[in-house]
Design an enzyme around this catalytic site. Structure first.
Site, PDB file in Angstrom:
ATOM      1  N   ASP A 185    -118.835  31.922 -16.845  1.00 36.81           N
ATOM      2  CA  ASP A 185    -117.847  31.094 -16.140  1.00 36.81           C
ATOM      3  C   ASP A 185    -118.536  30.026 -15.287  1.00 36.81           C
ATOM      4  O   ASP A 185    -119.373  30.348 -14.432  1.00 36.81           O
ATOM      5  CB  ASP A 185    -116.974  31.956 -15.236  1.00 36.81           C
ATOM      6  CG  ASP A 185    -116.085  32.916 -16.003  1.00 36.81           C
ATOM      7  OD1 ASP A 185    -116.174  32.944 -17.238  1.00 36.81           O
ATOM      8  OD2 ASP A 185    -115.309  33.640 -15.361  1.00 36.81           O
ATOM      9  N   GLU A 203    -106.161  33.465 -16.538  1.00 36.67           N
ATOM     10  CA  GLU A 203    -107.437  33.291 -15.854  1.00 36.67           C
ATOM     11  C   GLU A 203    -107.749  31.834 -15.520  1.00 36.67           C
ATOM     12  O   GLU A 203    -107.400  30.913 -16.239  1.00 36.67           O
ATOM     13  CB  GLU A 203    -108.566  33.865 -16.713  1.00 36.67           C
ATOM     14  CG  GLU A 203    -108.440  35.364 -16.941  1.00 36.67           C
ATOM     15  CD  GLU A 203    -109.748  36.010 -17.325  1.00 36.67           C
ATOM     16  OE1 GLU A 203    -110.374  36.628 -16.458  1.00 36.67           O
ATOM     17  OE2 GLU A 203    -110.148  35.878 -18.499  1.00 36.67           O
TER      18      GLU A 203
END
Length: 436
Positions: free
Chosen positions: A53, A273
């Site tokens: 990420d 998300e």
């Protein structure tokens, strides 16, 4: 306000806007939404760590910051000799920088004393006075002997960039717990009946129309037992993902108050998300990532970037491309990329993600764990993937090209012409438009 009609959104369970089962039931791969096959880069720029990420240092207006000629990004990282499936348990935020948007350098871990047992994704602000703020997820309770999974939203202030002699990001940082779930708007861990609990992924946004300052995050909407949500189907009620939002009454990046969710997906999906906004042409584009395994029974989604659009930040969101699907992986490489993050560049919207598992076409990502450890290591990309180029207009999007791994264009950088046919050939045979 735009002259184009966006159509009608649907109400959410606790949010004004929702993602309905009918909308999500229309998800399908098309030429406009399927990214080309990803191959390993010829040169792994940061081989010493797994990278997943990632978020870029941004200005208050949402544009990517360029500080004295440097692009700056932050990533969740773990040592590259660690089995990839264990990386989330030791995640550390590192800083990377580039002076050309293509070649990146490791500036090392950002914090020595962050909150939580480990840190998960967030966002970063380059404020008007040159201050750097990091927003992140503190996962696990400080001081606990065993690994725990509680989540808090944290802000760190005090950062400064120094570029007189190379590049340096330094503190001293001060860490502030900003938000915990209230149990009414946002589910607490002890309330959860779902496969995964979420209260994470803070993303800073200043509304260019109103000047108001917001923090988006991923959460779950409480659905009490016996609720008539989803027609009372208890199995569907456990799929209760939402996009949370908090407002700063003063604009202070370290002062926030919870508000009702921006959008929820009760009965549709449990995990929305890394929600974030791209503002363009007077419209608010809400993007988020989700997995195929977090869709509720009776729905078939993919690991993909999904999106919605509204005329106001807290307006009636309409799913892009009717279903919400914006970018997904090819059917024969369903887990090649994940954790997409969109940002504007000239007339396009660019989308970066990390290179996940390649040469793997299992039905679920869980099947990776059944491979020999050597194969798990070999098939994990663990670096930034190619940057996908999107044409976005109203409620429609289409993939029009891609750049190389780690290519995040500098301000004003002209992009090469697109060639749709090259993209199609790249899916089937070669590296196509990824320009290794």
């Amino acid at each position: 306000m735009t002259e184009q009609s966006l159509g009608e959104g649907v109400p959410g369970h606790r949010a004004r806007a929702g993602w309905s089962r009918e909308q999500a039931g229309a998800i399908e791969r098309t030429d406009d939404t399927v990214a080309p096959i990803v191959y390993p880069p010829e040169d792994d720029q940061i081989p010493e760590v797994h990278i997943w990420d990632t978020w870029f240092l941004r200005n208050r207006d949402g544009t990517l910051a360029e500080v004295d000629g440097y692009r700056v990004c932050f990533s969740l990282t773990a040592p590259s000799d660690l089995l990839p499936g264990k990386r989330h348990d030791v995640a550390t935020i590192r800083c990377f920088y580039s002076d050309d948007g293509k070649n990146w350098h490791n500036a090392g871990p950002v914090f020595e004393d962050a909150l939580g047992q480990r840190q998960w994704a967030g966002s970063a602000l380059y404020d008007d006075d040159g201050s750097v703020y990091l927003f992140y997820t503190a996962a696990g309770e400080d001081g606990a002997e065993d690994l725990t999974y509680g989540q808090r939203i944290v802000g760190a202030g005090g950062g400064r960039l120094h570029t007189d002699d190379g590049f340096e990001l330094s503190g001293p940082w001060t860490h502030h717990e900003l938000l915990r779930p209230d149990g009414e708007r946002y589910e607490r861990e002890e309330q959860s009946r779902a496969m995964i609990y979420t209260f994470r992924d803070p993303w800073f946004f200043e509304d260019p129309e109103t000047g108001e300052t917001w923090l988006l995050f991923e959460a779950n909407s409480p659905v009490p037992e016996g609720s008539d949500a989803c027609g009372g189907d208890a199995e569907l009620q456990g799929f209760n993902g939402s996009v949370g939002i908090a407002r700063s009454p003063s604009g202070d990046p370290l002062e926030w108050e919870l508000e009702d969710p921006l959008l929820d997906a009760v009965g549709v999906n449990q995990e929305l998300e890394r929600p974030h906004i791209v503002y363009r042409d007077g419209l608010y584009y809400l993007f988020l990532s989700s997995h195929l395994h977090t869709f509720a029974p009776g729905l078939d989604g993919f690991d993909a970037l999904y999106g919605f659009v509204a005329e106001e930040l807290r307006g009636d969101y309409v799913p892009l491309n009717d279903s919400g699907l914006v970018v997904t992986n090819p059917e024969n490489a369903p887990f090649q990329s994940y954790s997409w993050m969109a940002f504007p560049h000239d007339d396009e919207v660019l989308v970066q993600s990390f290179f996940n598992y390649y040469e793997f076409a299992g039905e679920t990502l869980d099947e990776i764990a059944h491979l020999p450890e050597s194969e798990q290591m070999r098939r994990f990309g663990g670096t930034l993937g190619p940057t996908v180029r999107l044409d976005v207009e109203g409620t429609r999007t289409r993939i029009i090209g891609a750049l190389g791994h780690w290519h995040i264009p500098m301000a004003g950088e002209a992009l090469p012409p697109t060639d749709r046919e090259l993209i199609r050939r790249g899916r089937a045979s070669d590296r196509g438009s990824y320009g290794q």
